[in-house]
Design a protein around this motif. Structure first.
Motif, PDB file in Angstrom:
ATOM      1  N   TRP A   1       0.821  -1.208   0.000  1.00  0.00           N
ATOM      2  CA  TRP A   1       0.000   0.000   0.000  1.00  0.00           C
ATOM      3  C   TRP A   1       0.862   1.268   0.000  1.00  0.00           C
ATOM      4  O   TRP A   1       0.548   2.244  -0.669  1.00  0.00           O
ATOM      5  CB  TRP A   1      -0.922  -0.010   1.211  1.00  0.00           C
ATOM      6  N   ASN A   2       1.954   1.244   0.741  1.00  0.00           N
ATOM      7  CA  ASN A   2       2.802   2.426   0.886  1.00  0.00           C
ATOM      8  C   ASN A   2       3.914   2.509  -0.154  1.00  0.00           C
ATOM      9  O   ASN A   2       4.642   3.503  -0.180  1.00  0.00           O
ATOM     10  CB  ASN A   2       3.436   2.457   2.285  1.00  0.00           C
ATOM     11  N   GLU A   3       4.075   1.492  -0.993  1.00  0.00           N
ATOM     12  CA  GLU A   3       5.195   1.455  -1.931  1.00  0.00           C
ATOM     13  C   GLU A   3       5.004   2.478  -3.052  1.00  0.00           C
ATOM     14  O   GLU A   3       3.915   2.637  -3.595  1.00  0.00           O
ATOM     15  CB  GLU A   3       5.321   0.055  -2.534  1.00  0.00           C
ATOM     16  N   PHE A   4       6.079   3.162  -3.407  1.00  0.00           N
ATOM     17  CA  PHE A   4       6.014   4.207  -4.435  1.00  0.00           C
ATOM     18  C   PHE A   4       6.957   3.954  -5.605  1.00  0.00           C
ATOM     19  O   PHE A   4       6.586   4.169  -6.762  1.00  0.00           O
ATOM     20  CB  PHE A   4       6.345   5.561  -3.806  1.00  0.00           C
ATOM     21  N   VAL A   5       8.169   3.466  -5.331  1.00  0.00           N
ATOM     22  CA  VAL A   5       9.214   3.412  -6.359  1.00  0.00           C
ATOM     23  C   VAL A   5       8.813   2.512  -7.518  1.00  0.00           C
ATOM     24  O   VAL A   5       8.862   2.912  -8.690  1.00  0.00           O
ATOM     25  CB  VAL A   5      10.546   2.931  -5.739  1.00  0.00           C
ATOM     26  N   TYR A   6       8.401   1.279  -7.223  1.00  0.00           N
ATOM     27  CA  TYR A   6       8.049   0.347  -8.302  1.00  0.00           C
ATOM     28  C   TYR A   6       6.740   0.732  -8.972  1.00  0.00           C
ATOM     29  O   TYR A   6       6.568   0.494 -10.172  1.00  0.00           O
ATOM     30  CB  TYR A   6       7.985  -1.079  -7.757  1.00  0.00           C
ATOM     31  N   ALA A   7       5.824   1.302  -8.220  1.00  0.00           N
ATOM     32  CA  ALA A   7       4.578   1.776  -8.842  1.00  0.00           C
ATOM     33  C   ALA A   7       4.883   2.876  -9.846  1.00  0.00           C
ATOM     34  O   ALA A   7       4.316   2.908 -10.952  1.00  0.00           O
ATOM     35  CB  ALA A   7       3.625   2.287  -7.764  1.00  0.00           C
ATOM     36  N   ASN A   8       5.790   3.766  -9.497  1.00  0.00           N
ATOM     37  CA  ASN A   8       6.181   4.844 -10.406  1.00  0.00           C
ATOM     38  C   ASN A   8       6.974   4.311 -11.587  1.00  0.00           C
ATOM     39  O   ASN A   8       6.936   4.881 -12.687  1.00  0.00           O
ATOM     40  CB  ASN A   8       7.010   5.880  -9.646  1.00  0.00           C
ATOM     41  N   LEU A   9       7.708   3.216 -11.386  1.00  0.00           N
ATOM     42  CA  LEU A   9       8.532   2.632 -12.441  1.00  0.00           C
ATOM     43  C   LEU A   9       7.705   1.859 -13.466  1.00  0.00           C
ATOM     44  O   LEU A   9       7.975   1.925 -14.673  1.00  0.00           O
ATOM     45  CB  LEU A   9       9.573   1.697 -11.812  1.00  0.00           C
ATOM     46  N   ILE A  10       6.678   1.155 -12.996  1.00  0.00           N
ATOM     47  CA  ILE A  10       5.954   0.223 -13.865  1.00  0.00           C
ATOM     48  C   ILE A  10       4.652   0.812 -14.398  1.00  0.00           C
ATOM     49  O   ILE A  10       4.230   0.496 -15.512  1.00  0.00           O
ATOM     50  CB  ILE A  10       5.683  -1.090 -13.093  1.00  0.00           C
ATOM     51  N   ILE A  11       3.988   1.664 -13.627  1.00  0.00           N
ATOM     52  CA  ILE A  11       2.685   2.203 -14.022  1.00  0.00           C
ATOM     53  C   ILE A  11       2.857   3.622 -14.574  1.00  0.00           C
ATOM     54  O   ILE A  11       3.533   4.448 -13.963  1.00  0.00           O
ATOM     55  CB  ILE A  11       1.719   2.225 -12.819  1.00  0.00           C
ATOM     56  N   SER A  12       2.229   3.878 -15.713  1.00  0.00           N
ATOM     57  CA  SER A  12       2.302   5.221 -16.303  1.00  0.00           C
ATOM     58  C   SER A  12       0.929   5.827 -16.573  1.00  0.00           C
ATOM     59  O   SER A  12       0.763   7.039 -16.491  1.00  0.00           O
ATOM     60  CB  SER A  12       3.115   5.189 -17.604  1.00  0.00           C
ATOM     61  N   SER A  13      -0.058   5.011 -16.887  1.00  0.00           N
ATOM     62  CA  SER A  13      -1.389   5.545 -17.222  1.00  0.00           C
ATOM     63  C   SER A  13      -2.142   5.894 -15.943  1.00  0.00           C
ATOM     64  O   SER A  13      -1.994   5.228 -14.911  1.00  0.00           O
ATOM     65  CB  SER A  13      -2.186   4.531 -18.036  1.00  0.00           C
ATOM     66  N   SER A  14      -2.950   6.945 -16.012  1.00  0.00           N
ATOM     67  CA  SER A  14      -3.685   7.415 -14.837  1.00  0.00           C
ATOM     68  C   SER A  14      -4.726   6.408 -14.364  1.00  0.00           C
ATOM     69  O   SER A  14      -5.063   6.373 -13.184  1.00  0.00           O
ATOM     70  CB  SER A  14      -4.362   8.749 -15.148  1.00  0.00           C
ATOM     71  N   SER A  15      -5.237   5.568 -15.261  1.00  0.00           N
ATOM     72  CA  SER A  15      -6.275   4.612 -14.880  1.00  0.00           C
ATOM     73  C   SER A  15      -5.738   3.486 -14.010  1.00  0.00           C
ATOM     74  O   SER A  15      -6.499   2.807 -13.323  1.00  0.00           O
ATOM     75  CB  SER A  15      -6.923   4.015 -16.135  1.00  0.00           C
ATOM     76  N   ASN A  16      -4.417   3.253 -14.037  1.00  0.00           N
ATOM     77  CA  ASN A  16      -3.817   2.161 -13.267  1.00  0.00           C
ATOM     78  C   ASN A  16      -2.974   2.654 -12.093  1.00  0.00           C
ATOM     79  O   ASN A  16      -2.352   1.845 -11.403  1.00  0.00           O
ATOM     80  CB  ASN A  16      -2.940   1.292 -14.172  1.00  0.00           C
ATOM     81  N   LYS A  17      -2.931   3.947 -11.855  1.00  0.00           N
ATOM     82  CA  LYS A  17      -2.074   4.486 -10.803  1.00  0.00           C
ATOM     83  C   LYS A  17      -2.590   4.110  -9.417  1.00  0.00           C
ATOM     84  O   LYS A  17      -3.790   3.949  -9.203  1.00  0.00           O
ATOM     85  CB  LYS A  17      -1.975   6.007 -10.922  1.00  0.00           C
ATOM     86  N   THR A  18      -1.651   4.009  -8.488  1.00  0.00           N
ATOM     87  CA  THR A  18      -1.998   3.703  -7.110  1.00  0.00           C
ATOM     88  C   THR A  18      -2.112   4.998  -6.305  1.00  0.00           C
ATOM     89  O   THR A  18      -1.795   6.088  -6.787  1.00  0.00           O
ATOM     90  CB  THR A  18      -0.936   2.797  -6.474  1.00  0.00           C
ATOM     91  N   ILE A  19      -2.522   4.859  -5.057  1.00  0.00           N
ATOM     92  CA  ILE A  19      -2.756   6.020  -4.203  1.00  0.00           C
ATOM     93  C   ILE A  19      -1.477   6.811  -3.976  1.00  0.00           C
ATOM     94  O   ILE A  19      -1.496   8.053  -3.909  1.00  0.00           O
ATOM     95  CB  ILE A  19      -3.370   5.572  -2.854  1.00  0.00           C
ATOM     96  N   GLN A  20      -0.335   6.138  -3.875  1.00  0.00           N
ATOM     97  CA  GLN A  20       0.916   6.844  -3.633  1.00  0.00           C
ATOM     98  C   GLN A  20       1.325   7.699  -4.832  1.00  0.00           C
ATOM     99  O   GLN A  20       1.934   8.766  -4.662  1.00  0.00           O
ATOM    100  CB  GLN A  20       2.026   5.840  -3.288  1.00  0.00           C
ATOM    101  N   LEU A  21       0.993   7.266  -6.027  1.00  0.00           N
ATOM    102  CA  LEU A  21       1.255   8.080  -7.213  1.00  0.00           C
ATOM    103  C   LEU A  21       0.286   9.245  -7.300  1.00  0.00           C
ATOM    104  O   LEU A  21       0.627  10.310  -7.825  1.00  0.00           O
ATOM    105  CB  LEU A  21       1.150   7.223  -8.483  1.00  0.00           C
ATOM    106  N   GLY A  22      -0.927   9.056  -6.786  1.00  0.00           N
ATOM    107  CA  GLY A  22      -1.925  10.131  -6.835  1.00  0.00           C
ATOM    108  C   GLY A  22      -1.546  11.319  -5.976  1.00  0.00           C
ATOM    109  O   GLY A  22      -1.954  12.455  -6.256  1.00  0.00           O
ATOM    110  N   ILE A  23      -0.741  11.088  -4.932  1.00  0.00           N
ATOM    111  CA  ILE A  23      -0.326  12.191  -4.063  1.00  0.00           C
ATOM    112  C   ILE A  23       0.510  13.203  -4.837  1.00  0.00           C
ATOM    113  O   ILE A  23       0.490  14.403  -4.540  1.00  0.00           O
ATOM    114  CB  ILE A  23       0.436  11.628  -2.846  1.00  0.00           C
ATOM    115  N   ARG A  24       1.215  12.752  -5.862  1.00  0.00           N
ATOM    116  CA  ARG A  24       2.053  13.652  -6.663  1.00  0.00           C
ATOM    117  C   ARG A  24       1.229  14.616  -7.524  1.00  0.00           C
ATOM    118  O   ARG A  24       1.783  15.551  -8.103  1.00  0.00           O
ATOM    119  CB  ARG A  24       2.972  12.840  -7.579  1.00  0.00           C
ATOM    120  N   TYR A  25      -0.064  14.374  -7.618  1.00  0.00           N
ATOM    121  CA  TYR A  25      -0.918  15.226  -8.451  1.00  0.00           C
ATOM    122  C   TYR A  25      -0.852  16.681  -8.004  1.00  0.00           C
ATOM    123  O   TYR A  25      -0.971  17.595  -8.821  1.00  0.00           O
ATOM    124  CB  TYR A  25      -2.366  14.715  -8.380  1.00  0.00           C
ATOM    125  N   PHE A  26      -0.650  16.917  -6.733  1.00  0.00           N
ATOM    126  CA  PHE A  26      -0.708  18.273  -6.181  1.00  0.00           C
ATOM    127  C   PHE A  26       0.632  19.010  -6.278  1.00  0.00           C
ATOM    128  O   PHE A  26       0.757  20.134  -5.813  1.00  0.00           O
ATOM    129  CB  PHE A  26      -1.157  18.216  -4.721  1.00  0.00           C
TER     130      PHE A  26
END
Length: 287
Positions: free
Chosen positions: A218-243
């Motif tokens: 749930w808290n992982e960010f590095v691999y989520a940022n590395l593997i996921i690019s489309s907004s439809s598949n992003k996790t909550i930790q990537l969504g925090i960067r929206y701001f």
């Protein structure tokens, strides 16, 4: 003699009192050190950016619930939370199943290089996750799983196997072998003993490893940022960067999003706190 013993008793009482006070002060210091950032984060999430910049340690003049509305509506954080739940839960199930099978074989059977294999799995705990970014990225690309939630599930399953195996194996070592031997005499096969006897008896250790792994995913960010690019598949930790963008940062809305992302972890830990503590204790003492 009585006067001397009385003085010694007073010295012991004073020293024990001083030691008790020192212990409580130390505990209060660490409690404050751990809790204060969380309280500050929650308080700041109700401020405006102007109030935050003016004085970050004061209470908000008007509690801004709009920050949480912005965090939910503007960034699409609801969808990302669903993605995080799906990915974390799927990775948790796969991780626990694989770790339980590995731990069962290492714990209940004798074979050559048994301890060496377990040491190899345990050594994976010491490897920094960032050191494996390139190999995992190449493998995911080769499997055509880039920007897919399944690819992230497989990566999360793999990175948690060492610690999960370590925890579950320690707990399985504490189970009496006589139970399994009795089942074998009654005609219970390998898979029957594993699924009907060992897994139910190892429930506490499995819950411990599962909860810790779910929180990690749930808290992982590095691999989520590395593997996921489309907004439809992003996790909550990537969504925090929206701001955060190149020129400005909406800190208070970002803090509101962080608070929302922390709540599921707190709920998971509170629900399974007893199992986690007893599971870790059993593994440490009897394993």
């Amino acid at each position: 003699m009585e006067a001397v013993s009385h003085k010694k008793h007073q010295k012991l009482t004073a020293s024990s009192l001083l030691l008790t006070v020192a212990k409580w002060l130390l505990l209060l210091f660490f409690a404050f050190y751990a809790i204060f950032p969380m309280l500050w984060l929650a308080m700041t999430s109700f401020k405006t950016n102007a109030e935050l910049m003016a004085n970050p340690f004061t209470l908000p003049e008007v509690w801004q619930v709009q920050n949480y509305i912005n965090a939910i509506e503007l960034s699409g954080i609801g969808r990302m939370m669903i993605n995080s739940v799906v990915i974390s839960f799927a990775a948790m199930l796969c991780n626990i199943l694989v770790a339980a099978m590995i731990a069962y074989c290492i714990s209940r059977f004798e074979f050559k290089f048994k301890e060496g294999i377990f040491a190899m799995f345990s050594a994976g705990i010491l490897v920094p996750l960032n050191a494996l970014m390139v190999p995992y990225f190449i493998i995911i690309n080769k499997l055509s799983l880039y920007d897919k939630m399944l690819g992230l599930v497989l990566v999360y399953t793999a990175i948690g196997i060492p610690i999960s195996t370590f925890i579950v194996r320690g707990f399985m070592n504490s189970l009496p072998r006589e139970i399994e031997e009795a089942a074998y005499i009654d005609g219970c096969g390998f898979f029957g003993r594993f699924f009907r006897i060992i897994l139910p008896l190892s429930r506490t250790g499995l819950v411990t490893a599962a909860t810790l792994h779910f929180i990690t995913c749930w808290n992982e960010f590095v691999y989520a940022n590395l593997i996921i690019s489309s907004s439809s598949n992003k996790t909550i930790q990537l969504g925090i960067r929206y701001f955060t963008n190149q020129f400005t940062t909406d800190y208070v809305s970002m803090y509101a999003a962080i608070v929302l992302s922390i709540v599921p972890c707190i709920i998971a830990y509170v629900c399974f706190q007893e199992q986690i503590v007893s599971g870790l204790t059993s593994g440490a003492v009897k394993g």
